[in-house]
Design an enzyme around this catalytic site. Sequence first.
Site, PDB file in Angstrom:
ATOM      1  N   LYS A   1      -2.809  -6.323 -17.213  1.00 52.56           N
ATOM      2  CA  LYS A   1      -3.940  -5.566 -16.673  1.00 52.56           C
ATOM      3  C   LYS A   1      -4.787  -5.004 -17.811  1.00 52.56           C
ATOM      4  CE  LYS A   1      -1.750  -3.759 -12.453  1.00 52.56           C
ATOM      5  NZ  LYS A   1      -2.676  -4.393 -11.501  1.00 52.56           N
TER       6      LYS A   1
ATOM      7  N   ARG B   1       4.343  -8.928  -4.007  1.00 50.88           N
ATOM      8  CA  ARG B   1       4.664  -9.869  -2.922  1.00 50.88           C
ATOM      9  C   ARG B   1       5.900 -10.702  -3.257  1.00 50.88           C
ATOM     10  NH1 ARG B   1      -1.210 -12.550  -3.400  1.00 50.88           N
ATOM     11  NH2 ARG B   1      -1.577 -10.405  -4.078  1.00 50.88           N
TER      12      ARG B   1
END
Length: 494
Positions: free
Chosen positions: A272, A346
């Site tokens: 990130k 996920r």
Amino acid sequence: MDIKFSGSAVPKSGNLVLTVAAGAKLGSLGVEIDSQTDGQLKRAIAAAEFEAKRDSMLELIAPVGLKVDRLLLVGLGKPEDLGAYDLEKTGGAIAGRIGAASGRVALAVDDHEGFEMGGGRAAALLASGVKLRTYRFDKYKTKKKDEDKRLKALSVLTKSAAAARKAFAPLSGIADGVHLARDLVNEPANVLYPVEFAKRAKQLSKLGVKVEVLTEKDMEKLKMDALLGVGQGSVRDSRMVVMHWMGGKKGETPVAFIGKGVTFDTGGISLKPGAGMGDMKGDMGGAACVTGLMHALAARKAKANVIGIIGLAENMPDAAAQRPGDIVNSMSGQTIEILNTDAEGRLLLADVLWYAQDRFKPKFMVNLATLTGAILVALGKEYAGIFSNNDELAQRLTVSGEATGELVWRMPLSPAYDKMIDTPNADVKNVGGRYAGASTAAQFLQRFVNDVPWTHIDVAGTAMDSPKNEISQGWASGYGVRLLNHLVAEHYEG
Ligand code: BES
Ligand code: MN
Ligand code: ZN
């Protein structure tokens, strides 16, 4: 915070907060105070044109005839219109206004006509709002604690003290669950890593929750490669925690709550950007909510069978970290192509959801996850997004959201989104392209729920960096504990 309930006599010192009903209607304590002040109370109300609208306040300093230093009138609006959450918000607003008043603080909940829930329940809900509002996270401040700026003790005065005390006990347990969730989200990631999180969850055993902690070895045996892959670049070991609260009928099928617990999300090799990355200490907001919920249910001895499962891992870039392009197995047997290591939630949930339905065959599963930035773009910070394969469950959550102020808004799942996560190289890929990011993430999760009634709540906007309101002033709101406690209480108990 110390909250006590007693009968309604006019206190002899400190601060007195007095409820007033719409139209400046005084209850019997208000009338008594007015006579003790030789009519000063009614005179002040008239002079200030105080109508006692909801959350309007009027302050009288050193009222003649009373021994208290301050009398704070709090408007309730029409008592018959007040829902549970309204009263909690009013309690919170009172605590905010009072601050760290010197001297004792008494909240007199007068015997207003039309308190649908009875004075005892109203007093308990006001107290619950006070308790929720006064939460602070200041354990790392060594000098000036924020503690100094908040109310530490409250005595609630009501004619229905016994009933209020009884009604407050479960509400207090729920607030403790909210505070636990807030603490977990606020803790920095150097303190709260998977093993430490599991340790804190284990403490729920004191309340009668059975807590199992699965290590990496246990999860290897279960073939939970998708979850394990997320943590493989971290020096912190991953964990899964299974919490059982069996307060319902013996043998009755449980409901299950599942949480994403990425104790820090750097993005992994798909790193990130630096700005704001510190917020990713809150990427375990889903797991925090599930843990706080289990606390709340156990503390109030909910008559329901509830399983809480959290997957815990840290997502780091490292020589051992998984790479974009890697293809991993999952407990379900489906293979996953990882095209972005920052879509890690996920992956972890794929295995936890599969495990939950496989082992417990629950009535339903609700998972919470700080899953996508896309849900923030869509809904902002006031609503969490829900995605469901079951209309009844989605509807119930929507109603519970309205009742608790922890709002949800239903978003679409559709086979059309499945196409966006198909890949020639494996059964599914973990990213779906630029559009509909929250929905493709949810569609990915749906492949691992195996037809169990299920709802995914994307709490990326609501669990952390939260807007301030009457009952929450901090970075972590504890979102979801009150919502899911309400869902269980309304539909799955007794
Ligand atoms: N934990 C983040 C999502 C998030 C973003 C939570 C902002 C809270 C605030 C999640 O793991 C993530 O990185 N999601 C990616 C997915 C993308 C790579 C498909 C995102 O939303 O950008
Ligand atoms: Mn991520
Ligand atoms: Zn994440």
